[in-house]
Design an enzyme around this catalytic site. Structure first.
Site, PDB file in Angstrom:
ATOM      1  N   ASP A   1       0.816  -1.067   0.121  1.00  0.00           N
ATOM      2  CA  ASP A   1       0.022  -0.026  -0.051  1.00  0.00           C
ATOM      3  C   ASP A   1       0.769   1.324  -0.110  1.00  0.00           C
ATOM      4  O   ASP A   1       0.543   2.233  -0.738  1.00  0.00           O
ATOM      5  CB  ASP A   1      -0.997  -0.048   1.122  1.00  0.00           C
ATOM      6  CG  ASP A   1      -1.953  -0.999   1.188  1.00  0.00           C
ATOM      7  OD1 ASP A   1      -2.152  -1.773   0.096  1.00  0.00           O
ATOM      8  OD2 ASP A   1      -2.746  -1.175   2.103  1.00  0.00           O
ATOM      9  N   GLY A   2       1.956   1.296   0.565  1.00  0.00           N
ATOM     10  CA  GLY A   2       2.751   2.326   0.739  1.00  0.00           C
ATOM     11  C   GLY A   2       3.278   2.913  -0.791  1.00  0.00           C
ATOM     12  O   GLY A   2       3.384   3.892  -1.149  1.00  0.00           O
TER      13      GLY A   2
ATOM     14  N   ASP B   1      -3.528  16.776  20.289  1.00  0.00           N
ATOM     15  CA  ASP B   1      -2.097  16.744  19.577  1.00  0.00           C
ATOM     16  C   ASP B   1      -2.282  16.912  18.181  1.00  0.00           C
ATOM     17  O   ASP B   1      -1.327  17.296  17.513  1.00  0.00           O
ATOM     18  CB  ASP B   1      -1.405  15.425  20.053  1.00  0.00           C
ATOM     19  CG  ASP B   1      -0.702  15.348  21.431  1.00  0.00           C
ATOM     20  OD1 ASP B   1      -0.658  16.351  21.758  1.00  0.00           O
ATOM     21  OD2 ASP B   1      -0.462  14.418  21.870  1.00  0.00           O
TER      22      ASP B   1
ATOM     23  N   VAL C   1      -7.679   4.304  13.630  1.00  0.00           N
ATOM     24  CA  VAL C   1      -8.125   3.375  14.644  1.00  0.00           C
ATOM     25  C   VAL C   1      -6.954   3.613  15.820  1.00  0.00           C
ATOM     26  O   VAL C   1      -7.448   3.208  16.850  1.00  0.00           O
ATOM     27  CB  VAL C   1      -7.768   1.872  13.906  1.00  0.00           C
ATOM     28  CG1 VAL C   1      -8.955   1.758  13.139  1.00  0.00           C
ATOM     29  CG2 VAL C   1      -6.504   1.508  13.424  1.00  0.00           C
ATOM     30  N   SER C   2      -5.763   4.121  15.481  1.00  0.00           N
ATOM     31  CA  SER C   2      -4.800   4.394  16.780  1.00  0.00           C
ATOM     32  C   SER C   2      -5.493   5.522  17.656  1.00  0.00           C
ATOM     33  O   SER C   2      -5.285   5.725  18.765  1.00  0.00           O
ATOM     34  CB  SER C   2      -3.545   4.708  16.104  1.00  0.00           C
ATOM     35  OG  SER C   2      -3.626   5.971  15.541  1.00  0.00           O
TER      36      SER C   2
ATOM     37  N   ARG D   1       3.601  20.961  21.923  1.00  0.00           N
ATOM     38  CA  ARG D   1       2.433  21.776  22.460  1.00  0.00           C
ATOM     39  C   ARG D   1       1.251  21.227  21.596  1.00  0.00           C
ATOM     40  O   ARG D   1       1.149  20.856  20.482  1.00  0.00           O
ATOM     41  CB  ARG D   1       2.841  23.326  22.223  1.00  0.00           C
ATOM     42  CG  ARG D   1       4.193  23.439  22.986  1.00  0.00           C
ATOM     43  CD  ARG D   1       4.319  25.032  22.861  1.00  0.00           C
ATOM     44  NE  ARG D   1       3.279  25.801  23.645  1.00  0.00           N
ATOM     45  CZ  ARG D   1       3.085  27.125  23.739  1.00  0.00           C
ATOM     46  NH1 ARG D   1       3.989  27.734  23.241  1.00  0.00           N
ATOM     47  NH2 ARG D   1       2.125  27.622  24.413  1.00  0.00           N
TER      48      ARG D   1
ATOM     49  N   TYR E   1      -4.732   4.836   9.860  1.00  0.00           N
ATOM     50  CA  TYR E   1      -4.214   5.839  11.164  1.00  0.00           C
ATOM     51  C   TYR E   1      -5.320   6.007  12.289  1.00  0.00           C
ATOM     52  O   TYR E   1      -5.000   5.998  13.436  1.00  0.00           O
ATOM     53  CB  TYR E   1      -3.760   7.026  10.493  1.00  0.00           C
ATOM     54  CG  TYR E   1      -2.990   7.803  11.424  1.00  0.00           C
ATOM     55  CD1 TYR E   1      -2.435   7.683  12.865  1.00  0.00           C
ATOM     56  CD2 TYR E   1      -2.552   9.322  10.924  1.00  0.00           C
ATOM     57  CE1 TYR E   1      -1.857   8.547  13.763  1.00  0.00           C
ATOM     58  CE2 TYR E   1      -1.890  10.208  11.883  1.00  0.00           C
ATOM     59  CZ  TYR E   1      -1.662   9.730  13.048  1.00  0.00           C
ATOM     60  OH  TYR E   1      -0.776  10.603  13.727  1.00  0.00           O
TER      61      TYR E   1
END
Length: 241
Positions: free
Chosen positions: A41-42, A137, A152-153, A119, A150
């Site tokens: 996929d990458g 974040d 799901v994280s 920050r 991503y």
């Protein structure tokens, strides 16, 4: 005409493919019926980043990587078999939505972070469904099929790839009422109070404070040999990341 895009270590395989089938390396100066992806996929995401004309052709993803959510076949398939089925028309085509910001097209997601690391990012998010403000974040704006990557994280949802939606999730939100969102919006605007950076599919980055992300008019057209069992693909992707 066939084109090929490949992971660098698979160059000998790609050269053999080009020699045998009269294919060429993917280049947006040409016109192709099918683009063969030799990698995972990458490699597919990198092909889209470098050559947006990938969306003009049918993509045959050979699934030769560690993560192969978008591969064209559930079972291992040789290049010879894949080419034979393409030439016989023995395949289906599934369409996967995209997101667009400026000259970046994302198949999976855009992520937005504060440029000054360490920050929290203060932001305002707006769509045709309303608006909200918060601190986190970062913010992820995803396609439905990209949400099983991503997103799901951040404890976001797994969404059927056929849904006409945008998925929004927040990375370590400081504002506790922020929860993942699934919106049938055509656009999402993210404005930040500080200098921020938007990252397109984990590759290219764009600085700014105002990011208007739209659902793309163009889609990835993926050749599929046999069934595309979405839930099975999701479970495999989750095990591999």
């Amino acid at each position: 005409m066939y084109a090929v895009f490949y992971r660098p270590d698979l160059k000998p395989l790609a050269e053999d493919f080009m020699r045998r089938y009269g294919a060429v390396e993917l280049d947006c100066r040409g016109s192709y019926s099918h683009v063969f992806i030799l990698g995972g996929d990458g490699t597919l995401l990198e092909a889209l980043r470098r050559h947006p004309c990938l969306l003009d052709a049918v993509v045959v993803h050979m699934g030769l990587g560690r993560v192969n959510f978008y591969r064209s076949s559930d079972a291992p398939l040789s290049i010879e078999e894949a080419v034979g089925r393409v030439e016989r028309g023995d395949y289906g085509v599934l369409e996967f939505s995209t997101l667009v910001y400026g000259d970046c097209t994302a198949l999976n997601e855009f992520s937005i972070y504060r440029r000054e690391m360490g920050r929290l990012l203060s932001f305002r998010l707006e769509s045709d469904g309303g608006e909200l403000e918060g601190r986190a974040d970062g913010v992820i704006v995803s396609t439905p099929h990209g949400a099983s990557g991503y997103v799901v994280s951040t404890f976001g949802p797994v969404v059927d790839f056929r849904a006409e939606v945008v998925v929004i999730s927040f990375i370590a939100p400081f504002t506790l009422y922020l929860r993942p969102l699934v919106l049938s919006a055509g656009r999402v605007l993210v404005e930040t109070s500080e200098d921020a950076v938007l990252v397109c599919d984990g590759r290219e980055s764009r600085p700014g404070r105002r990011f208007e992300i739209r659902r793309g008019d163009r889609r990835l057209r993926l050749a599929v040999f046999g069934e595309f069992r979405f839930l099975n693909r999701v479970l495999e992707r989750l095990r591999s990341i």
